[in-house]
Design a protein around this motif. Structure first.
Motif, short mmCIF file in Angstrom:
data_model
loop_
_atom_site.label_atom_id
_atom_site.label_comp_id
_atom_site.label_asym_id
_atom_site.label_seq_id
_atom_site.Cartn_x
_atom_site.Cartn_y
_atom_site.Cartn_z
N LEU A 278 50.17 35.76 11.43
CA LEU A 278 49.91 35.05 10.27
C LEU A 278 48.93 35.48 9.48
CD1 LEU A 278 50.76 31.97 9.31
CD2 LEU A 278 48.96 31.05 10.80
N VAL A 279 47.44 36.02 10.10
CA VAL A 279 46.55 36.51 9.24
C VAL A 279 47.03 37.62 8.50
CG1 VAL A 279 44.22 37.64 9.31
CG2 VAL A 279 44.83 35.46 10.71
N ARG A 280 47.65 38.41 9.04
CA ARG A 280 48.28 39.82 8.20
C ARG A 280 49.06 39.34 6.99
NH1 ARG A 280 51.94 43.27 11.78
NH2 ARG A 280 53.22 41.18 11.42
N GLU A 281 50.00 38.60 7.19
CA GLU A 281 50.91 38.01 6.42
C GLU A 281 50.23 37.13 5.45
OE1 GLU A 281 54.98 34.87 5.95
OE2 GLU A 281 54.19 35.68 8.01
N LYS A 282 49.58 36.23 5.55
CA LYS A 282 49.23 35.39 4.40
C LYS A 282 47.76 35.76 3.73
CE LYS A 282 52.14 32.14 5.31
NZ LYS A 282 53.05 31.60 4.20
N LEU A 283 46.95 36.48 4.49
CA LEU A 283 45.69 37.08 4.00
C LEU A 283 45.41 38.64 3.87
CD1 LEU A 283 43.42 34.62 6.02
CD2 LEU A 283 44.31 34.36 3.80
N GLY A 284 46.36 39.22 4.62
CA GLY A 284 46.30 40.67 4.54
C GLY A 284 45.33 41.37 5.04
N TYR A 285 44.56 40.77 6.27
CA TYR A 285 43.51 41.49 6.87
C TYR A 285 43.64 42.21 7.76
CZ TYR A 285 40.27 38.12 4.41
OH TYR A 285 39.76 37.42 3.36
N LYS A 286 43.19 43.23 8.34
CA LYS A 286 43.11 44.06 9.39
C LYS A 286 42.87 43.31 10.52
CE LYS A 286 42.86 48.67 11.71
NZ LYS A 286 42.26 50.05 11.31
N TYR A 287 43.42 43.27 11.52
CA TYR A 287 43.13 42.52 12.82
C TYR A 287 42.97 43.20 14.18
CZ TYR A 287 48.12 42.29 13.77
OH TYR A 287 49.20 42.73 14.06
N HIS A 288 42.66 42.61 15.03
CA HIS A 288 42.89 43.07 16.55
C HIS A 288 42.95 41.75 17.35
CE1 HIS A 288 42.68 47.47 17.31
NE2 HIS A 288 42.07 47.39 15.95
N TRP A 289 43.74 41.66 18.59
CA TRP A 289 43.83 40.60 19.48
C TRP A 289 43.66 40.93 20.82
CZ3 TRP A 289 47.62 39.94 22.90
CH2 TRP A 289 48.93 40.68 22.73
N ALA A 290 43.03 39.94 21.61
CA ALA A 290 43.07 40.37 23.25
C ALA A 290 43.57 39.12 23.85
CB ALA A 290 41.72 40.66 23.33
N LEU A 291 43.86 39.25 24.99
CA LEU A 291 44.38 38.23 25.75
C LEU A 291 43.87 38.73 27.24
CD1 LEU A 291 46.37 35.85 26.48
CD2 LEU A 291 48.26 37.54 26.77
N PRO A 292 43.00 38.23 27.63
CA PRO A 292 42.20 38.57 28.78
C PRO A 292 43.06 38.14 30.07
CG PRO A 292 40.59 37.34 27.22
CD PRO A 292 41.99 37.49 26.71
N ASP A 293 43.74 37.08 30.03
CA ASP A 293 44.71 36.42 31.15
C ASP A 293 43.96 36.50 32.50
OD1 ASP A 293 47.24 35.51 31.56
OD2 ASP A 293 47.47 37.39 32.88
N TYR A 294 44.35 37.25 33.34
CA TYR A 294 43.84 37.12 34.82
C TYR A 294 42.10 37.73 34.93
CZ TYR A 294 48.15 35.97 37.38
OH TYR A 294 49.25 35.52 38.02
N LEU A 295 41.96 38.47 33.96
CA LEU A 295 40.54 39.04 33.75
C LEU A 295 39.55 37.87 33.86
CD1 LEU A 295 40.84 41.98 31.18
CD2 LEU A 295 41.02 41.99 33.71
N GLN A 296 39.94 36.86 33.13
CA GLN A 296 38.80 35.56 32.94
C GLN A 296 38.68 34.97 34.39
OE1 GLN A 296 40.45 32.86 29.53
NE2 GLN A 296 42.00 34.24 30.15
#
Length: 418
Positions: A278-296
């Motif tokens: 959504l951020v890329r499509e609407k704002l054009g910003y470069k992004y990274h995302w993380a899903l820690p999942d079990y690490l938490q």
């Protein structure tokens, strides 16, 4: 407590400190001369008569459970149906208890486990077999009612706050020419306690996390994008924390895949990439995302000392309550003061805890819905205090223990659960 053995079982998703609770149970029971069996893989082990004799474990190994993550005896996601729907399973439990002279059952888990412990206490009485059933609190989601906090949550809260602070420093250093938006997805289906804990990572509007999306609030795409854009323009980058349980205006989880777990809950995990797109499509910003999942929930190396102490304390108290003859109760944490942080353990009726859910109070969320308040900080801050690091070996890695888990000889016919 009637003479006999104690059966301990772990339930649901484990935590970084659930084994500290197991240590509290076993060490306290040993001091009282009570033999402890553990159910292999939670309630399934009890139904299958797959029991472990903890008396075969060395004292040092039991002590090492206090700093070992995971579930030492195995856990499972298996929900017992109501007494009316499947009385046979409850009768089977009593049959196993009777065969092995088990007079105390400690079920270490969350809401579903509290409900099971309460039901087993009822069926034991109706079948003429005295067994004290104690629910022992454990849930990283911090959503059990009555207790001030849940063992397991403080360590997840600490891990989340530390991770958000460290990752945000990384993003800030590269924001000029690289990533503008970093999104981290945390656990929390209906209650945003873990997401809120991320707010401890910074102070003020310019410090990360800049946006927290709670499951208690409906996701507003327009307001979210405006907040991201304003933050990037003002600070240079934007860190977003999103709970896996965030829903759209239609009431659907952003991260819902359509799959269901053993408890009938929607299988979640994937809100972060949806927001990133959504951020890329609407704002054009470069992004990274993380899903820690079990690490938490497995990060014992970064556990909160407060949390580890409380996890051990509820295990110890559960045995003491059973020894006093209490039944259908749970040892809960009662907060006495915020500063200095003081707490104690009390017994609370399982009937008041089972199948209830504690969500974030409205006054813990900022007016715009994207942050936490001073009241939330007062509640959360003490829970992540102190360090309780595991011992490290010459290889540079934590020294965790693996138990022998010697089986108890079976006496009954085979039983198929489910």
């Amino acid at each position: 407590m009637a003479q006999g053995k104690l059966l301990y079982a772990q339930s649901g998703g484990v935590s970084a400190v659930i084994n500290a609770t197991a240590a509290g149970v076993i060490e306290t029971a040993r001091d009282k001369g009570i033999k402890v069996y553990a159910a292999r893989n939670g309630i399934l082990g009890a139904l299958r008569e797959d029991l472990i004799d903890t008396s075969k474990e060395a004292k040092a190994n039991i002590a090492a459970l206090r700093h070992t993550p995971g579930g030492a005896f195995g856990s499972c996601r298996y929900k017992l149906k109501s007494l009316e729907e499947n009385r046979a399973e409850y009768e089977r439990l009593i049959e196993v208890f009777r065969a092995h002279d088990i007079r105390t059952f400690l079920y270490n888990g969350g809401n579903d486990s509290a409900d099971t412990a309460y039901k087993v206490s009822q069926i034991g009485h109706s079948l003429g077999y005295d067994v004290n059933c104690i629910g022992v609190p454990k849930t990283i989601d911090n959503d059990l009612v009555v207790t001030d906090t849940c063992p397991g949550f403080g360590s997840v809260a600490k891990y989340t706050a530390v991770s958000v602070r460290e990752a945000s420093l990384d993003v800030a250093s590269m924001a000029e020419t690289s990533t503008k938006v970093f999104i981290i997805e945390v656990m929390g289906r209906h209650a945003g306690w873990i997401a809120a804990a991320a707010g401890l990572a910074g102070q003020g509007a310019d410090q990360a996390p800049h946006i927290i999306l709670f499951p208690e609030n409906v996701f507003d795409e327009t307001a979210f994008l405006a907040k991201v854009k304003a933050t990037v323009e003002r600070v240079g980058y934007c860190t977003v924390v999103v709970s896996e349980g965030v829903k759209n205006p239609e009431g659907t989880f952003l991260a819902e895949s359509g799959a269901r777990d053993a408890f009938g809950h929607a299988q979640l995990g994937g809100a972060a990439p949806i927001l990133a797109a959504l951020v890329r499509e609407k704002l054009g910003y470069k992004y990274h995302w993380a899903l820690p999942d079990y690490l938490q929930r497995s990060a014992r190396h970064l556990a909160s000392k407060t949390d580890a102490d409380q996890a051990y304390a509820v295990g110890k108290a559960a045995v003491e309550f059973a020894a006093e003859g209490l039944n259908a109760v749970m040892p809960v944490i009662v907060r006495l003061s915020d500063e200095p942080y003081k707490w104690k353990i009390e017994a609370a009726p399982l009937q008041k805890i089972a199948n209830h859910e504690k969500k974030m109070p409205k006054n813990f969320m900022s007016k715009d819905g994207f942050g936490i308040t001073a009241a939330a900080r007062r509640y959360l801050a003490p829970l992540i205090q102190g360090e309780a690091p595991p011992p490290y070996g010459t290889d540079g890695l934590p020294m965790y223990v693996t138990l022998r888990n010697t089986p108890v000889p079976k006496k009954l016919r085979a039983f198929k659960a489910g």
